[in-house]
Scaffold this motif. Structure first.
Motif, PDB file in Angstrom:
ATOM      1  N   GLY A  38      41.965  40.260  39.096  1.00  0.00           N
ATOM      2  CA  GLY A  38      41.645  39.235  40.063  1.00  0.00           C
ATOM      3  C   GLY A  38      40.229  38.725  39.879  1.00  0.00           C
ATOM      4  O   GLY A  38      39.412  39.337  39.193  1.00  0.00           O
ATOM      5  N   GLY A  39      39.959  37.601  40.508  1.00  0.00           N
ATOM      6  CA  GLY A  39      38.609  37.050  40.413  1.00  0.00           C
ATOM      7  C   GLY A  39      38.525  35.667  41.005  1.00  0.00           C
ATOM      8  O   GLY A  39      39.360  35.257  41.813  1.00  0.00           O
ATOM      9  N   LYS A  55      40.240  31.476  44.168  1.00  0.00           N
ATOM     10  CA  LYS A  55      40.308  32.931  43.968  1.00  0.00           C
ATOM     11  C   LYS A  55      41.752  33.297  43.672  1.00  0.00           C
ATOM     12  O   LYS A  55      42.665  32.543  44.008  1.00  0.00           O
ATOM     13  N   ALA A  56      41.933  34.452  43.032  1.00  0.00           N
ATOM     14  CA  ALA A  56      43.291  34.864  42.689  1.00  0.00           C
ATOM     15  C   ALA A  56      43.361  36.357  42.445  1.00  0.00           C
ATOM     16  O   ALA A  56      42.396  36.959  41.976  1.00  0.00           O
ATOM     17  N   VAL A  89      36.493  39.573  39.668  1.00  0.00           N
ATOM     18  CA  VAL A  89      36.040  40.127  40.955  1.00  0.00           C
ATOM     19  C   VAL A  89      37.263  40.827  41.538  1.00  0.00           C
ATOM     20  O   VAL A  89      38.178  40.173  42.036  1.00  0.00           O
ATOM     21  N   GLU A  90      37.279  42.133  41.456  1.00  0.00           N
ATOM     22  CA  GLU A  90      38.472  42.882  41.862  1.00  0.00           C
ATOM     23  C   GLU A  90      38.681  42.957  43.376  1.00  0.00           C
ATOM     24  O   GLU A  90      39.803  42.913  43.845  1.00  0.00           O
ATOM     25  N   VAL A  93      37.989  40.961  49.399  1.00  0.00           N
ATOM     26  CA  VAL A  93      36.988  40.487  50.361  1.00  0.00           C
ATOM     27  C   VAL A  93      35.841  39.802  49.616  1.00  0.00           C
ATOM     28  O   VAL A  93      35.375  38.738  50.014  1.00  0.00           O
ATOM     29  N   ASP A  94      35.416  40.397  48.517  1.00  0.00           N
ATOM     30  CA  ASP A  94      34.364  39.785  47.706  1.00  0.00           C
ATOM     31  C   ASP A  94      34.809  38.430  47.172  1.00  0.00           C
ATOM     32  O   ASP A  94      34.035  37.463  47.162  1.00  0.00           O
ATOM     33  N   ARG A  95      36.067  38.313  46.737  1.00  0.00           N
ATOM     34  CA  ARG A  95      36.581  37.033  46.238  1.00  0.00           C
ATOM     35  C   ARG A  95      36.508  35.956  47.315  1.00  0.00           C
ATOM     36  O   ARG A  95      36.109  34.825  47.049  1.00  0.00           O
TER      37      ARG A  95
END
Length: 118
Positions: A38-39, A55-56, A89-90, A93-95
């Motif tokens: 993801g990222g 994001k995905a 970006v795994e 929440v960060d994504r």
């Protein structure tokens, strides 16, 4: 105050002028984008202006969908995209945080739902 730094792209692919192998708006290097991770991804135009950030959970699949489906916010603007940047970006929440931050900080043209004050 929270300090957010935009992630450095792990992969950048560019539109080809006369692609022989591409059926996706001139992009031939989708194989460089991970299928499993993801990222976030960013679409840029010829002036290096950010058009869209997304994001995905599975990057390659989601990016391709923006060039194929009929509901993408990019559906009428696909020809404008000349560069795609991808950052792994795994954490989901960060994504979400990065997507919203980048859309606002860099003024993503077609992320109207993420831009504050619109």
């Amino acid at each position: 105050m929270i300090n957010i730094t935009i992630p450095v792209p792990d992969v950048t692919i560019h539109k080809q002028e006369a692609p022989e192998l591409s059926h996706i708006y001139g992009f031939t290097d989708f194989h460089l984008i991970t299928r499993e991770k993801g990222g976030i991804f960013m679409f840029y135009n010829v002036k290096d202006e950010l058009l869209f950030v997304g994001k995905a959970r599975k990057l390659r699949q989601r990016i391709k969908k923006h060039f194929e489906d009929t509901v993408s916010p990019m559906k009428n603007h696909r020809d404008e995209v000349v560069k795609i940047e991808v950052a792994i970006v795994e954490d989901p929440v960060d994504r979400e945080i990065y997507e919203t931050y980048i859309a606002n900080k860099l003024g993503a043209k077609y992320n109207t739902e993420k831009i504050s004050g619109k």
